[in-house]
Design a protein around this motif. Structure first.
Motif, short mmCIF file in Angstrom:
data_model
loop_
_atom_site.label_atom_id
_atom_site.label_comp_id
_atom_site.label_asym_id
_atom_site.label_seq_id
_atom_site.Cartn_x
_atom_site.Cartn_y
_atom_site.Cartn_z
N VAL A 206 -13.45 28.05 -97.69
CA VAL A 206 -12.81 26.75 -97.91
C VAL A 206 -11.96 26.81 -99.17
O VAL A 206 -12.47 27.07 -100.27
N GLU A 207 -10.67 26.57 -99.02
CA GLU A 207 -9.75 26.54 -100.16
C GLU A 207 -9.19 25.15 -100.42
O GLU A 207 -8.61 24.91 -101.48
N SER A 208 -9.34 24.25 -99.46
CA SER A 208 -8.82 22.89 -99.63
C SER A 208 -9.77 21.91 -98.94
O SER A 208 -10.54 22.29 -98.05
N SER A 209 -9.72 20.66 -99.37
CA SER A 209 -10.56 19.60 -98.80
C SER A 209 -12.03 20.00 -98.71
O SER A 209 -12.66 19.85 -97.66
N PRO A 210 -12.61 20.50 -99.81
CA PRO A 210 -14.05 20.80 -99.76
C PRO A 210 -14.87 19.52 -99.66
O PRO A 210 -14.34 18.41 -99.76
N LEU A 211 -16.16 19.70 -99.46
CA LEU A 211 -17.07 18.58 -99.28
C LEU A 211 -17.75 18.25 -100.60
O LEU A 211 -18.34 19.14 -101.23
N ALA A 212 -17.65 16.99 -101.04
CA ALA A 212 -18.40 16.50 -102.19
C ALA A 212 -19.64 15.78 -101.69
O ALA A 212 -19.57 15.02 -100.72
N ARG B 27 -23.92 10.91 -109.11
CA ARG B 27 -23.78 12.30 -109.54
C ARG B 27 -23.32 13.13 -108.35
O ARG B 27 -24.02 13.24 -107.34
N TRP B 28 -22.14 13.73 -108.49
CA TRP B 28 -21.50 14.43 -107.39
C TRP B 28 -21.53 15.94 -107.60
O TRP B 28 -21.41 16.43 -108.73
N TYR B 29 -21.63 16.68 -106.48
CA TYR B 29 -21.68 18.14 -106.49
C TYR B 29 -20.81 18.69 -105.36
O TYR B 29 -20.55 18.01 -104.37
N TYR B 30 -20.39 19.96 -105.53
CA TYR B 30 -19.75 20.67 -104.42
C TYR B 30 -20.01 22.16 -104.58
O TYR B 30 -20.46 22.63 -105.63
N PHE B 31 -19.77 22.89 -103.49
CA PHE B 31 -19.94 24.34 -103.48
C PHE B 31 -18.56 24.96 -103.28
O PHE B 31 -18.07 25.03 -102.14
N PRO B 32 -17.90 25.41 -104.34
CA PRO B 32 -16.54 25.96 -104.19
C PRO B 32 -16.52 27.20 -103.31
O PRO B 32 -17.47 27.98 -103.25
N GLN B 33 -15.40 27.35 -102.62
CA GLN B 33 -15.13 28.56 -101.83
C GLN B 33 -16.25 28.87 -100.85
O GLN B 33 -16.64 30.02 -100.66
N MET B 34 -16.77 27.84 -100.18
CA MET B 34 -17.79 28.09 -99.17
C MET B 34 -17.27 29.03 -98.10
O MET B 34 -16.12 28.90 -97.65
N ASP C 185 -1.07 27.48 -102.38
CA ASP C 185 -0.90 27.94 -100.99
C ASP C 185 -2.24 27.91 -100.25
O ASP C 185 -2.47 28.72 -99.34
N ALA C 186 -3.12 26.99 -100.62
CA ALA C 186 -4.46 26.93 -100.02
C ALA C 186 -4.37 26.77 -98.51
O ALA C 186 -3.56 25.99 -97.99
N ARG C 187 -5.21 27.51 -97.80
CA ARG C 187 -5.27 27.39 -96.35
C ARG C 187 -5.95 26.08 -95.96
O ARG C 187 -6.87 25.62 -96.66
N PRO C 188 -5.55 25.46 -94.85
CA PRO C 188 -6.21 24.24 -94.39
C PRO C 188 -7.69 24.50 -94.11
O PRO C 188 -8.05 25.56 -93.58
N ARG C 189 -8.50 23.53 -94.45
CA ARG C 189 -9.94 23.67 -94.21
C ARG C 189 -10.26 23.45 -92.74
O ARG C 189 -9.80 22.50 -92.13
N ASP D 215 -7.75 20.69 -91.22
CA ASP D 215 -6.89 19.94 -92.14
C ASP D 215 -5.40 20.21 -91.91
O ASP D 215 -4.57 19.72 -92.66
N SER D 216 -5.06 20.98 -90.88
CA SER D 216 -3.66 21.31 -90.64
C SER D 216 -3.03 20.30 -89.68
O SER D 216 -3.72 19.66 -88.88
N ALA D 217 -1.72 20.18 -89.75
CA ALA D 217 -1.01 19.25 -88.88
C ALA D 217 -0.98 19.73 -87.44
O ALA D 217 -0.67 18.96 -86.53
N SER D 218 -1.34 20.99 -87.20
CA SER D 218 -1.25 21.56 -85.85
C SER D 218 -2.54 21.38 -85.05
O SER D 218 -2.64 21.88 -83.93
N ARG D 219 -3.54 20.66 -85.60
CA ARG D 219 -4.80 20.51 -84.86
C ARG D 219 -4.54 19.78 -83.54
O ARG D 219 -3.65 18.94 -83.43
N SER D 220 -5.36 20.09 -82.55
CA SER D 220 -5.19 19.50 -81.23
C SER D 220 -6.50 19.57 -80.48
O SER D 220 -7.50 20.10 -80.98
#
Length: 280
Positions: free
Chosen positions: A181-187, A223-230, A265-269, A123-128
């Motif tokens: 995972v701190e950002s952009s988790p999966l629903a 009905r939506w679910y997610y697993f926080p902080q995977m 300050d969540a780290r990119p997923r 999820d970071s702008a530096s991906r390549s």
């Protein structure tokens, strides 16, 4: 398949409310390119609209019967990855593929597993280097048309014809990389809450072929679910296609989303997903 839910008492919120991107039905088949399209051609067609939905913390508030791949379309497992350096393509295709094949047989009861590709996301702008961003549109990776085609694409014709007579499934194995995972988790949407009319086939265009995926229109019954902080020691199985009937989950819907409880300050997923054929 066994019901699996991993309990980790580190999150307090039983649900969050977030905006998810649903397709607006127009009667025109949407399309999306898997690569940079020709000049002047949009990367994606189709109109999307956000809807605020409740996403339950599956660790703290799963369905009464728990979650399972064959009932709900997804389930969570814990197993340390065989690799730590996901920049090493050879290591992914040898050690990680071999471990994942073994785990999929163990977790699903499949007789045979064929892993046909994988995708790294950041999820970071530096991906390549071919690493992709998380997908923030609700989707499923195959349709009832393209699912059987995948068997024919990846196996010899005679073998594919024989295997297609029995039950097979397409399952994604999704795992965080590096840090929790701190950002952009999966629903993930409970398959039982999806009406068949919610799924809209869209063309997914590769350089040498055109496949199909499902987009989804809004339905208040989802009905939506997610697993926080995977953590990187956890993995989700996602049902993409199943030839079985009789109440078995045949596919589900999933999407990355902006979690309002993420720290400023969540780290990119970062994550990896394997796409696999399972034969029973």
């Amino acid at each position: 398949m066994s019901d699996v839910i991993i309990e980790r008492p580190v999150e307090q919120l039983t649900e969050v409310e977030a905006s998810l991107n649903y397709l607006v039905p127009t009667g025109v088949k949407p399309s999306s390119y898997a690569y940079e399209p020709p000049p002047g051609v949009p990367r994606r067609t189709g109109e999307y609209r956000t809807h605020a939905v409740k996403i339950a913390n599956a660790r703290l508030r799963p369905p009464p019967a728990g979650l399972s791949l064959d009932r709900n379309g997804f389930e969570l497992h814990r197993e340390r990855s065989a690799v730590s350096d996901y920049s090493d393509e050879a290591s992914i295709r040898s050690a990680y593929y071999a471990q994942s094949e073994r785990l999929l047989i163990q977790w699903t009861g499949a007789n045979r597993v064929v892993i046909f590709d994988h995708t790294l996301r950041d999820d970071s702008a530096s991906r390549s280097g071919g690493v992709k961003e998380p997908v923030h549109l609700i989707h499923n990776d195959q349709t009832f048309v393209s699912g059987p085609r995948r068997v024919r694409d990846h196996l010899p014709a005679d073998e594919a014809a024989q295997l297609l007579r029995g039950r097979f499934a397409i399952v994604n194995l999704w795992r965080p990389i590096g840090e929790p995972v701190e950002s952009s988790p999966l629903a993930l949407c409970d398959s039982r809450s999806i009406d068949a009319r919610d799924a809209v086939a869209q063309d997914f265009i590769y350089p040498t072929m055109t496949g199909e995926t499902y987009a989804f229109v809004h339905n208040a019954q989802h009905r939506w679910y997610y697993f926080p902080q995977m953590s990187p020691d956890e993995a989700i199985l996602i049902k993409i296609y199943d030839s079985a009937g009789d109440g078995v989950a045949r596919f589900t819907a999933h999407t990355a989303f902006d979690d309002p409880s993420s720290p400023p300050d969540a780290r990119p997923r970062r994550s990896i997903e394997l796409r696999t054929l399972l034969f029973f």
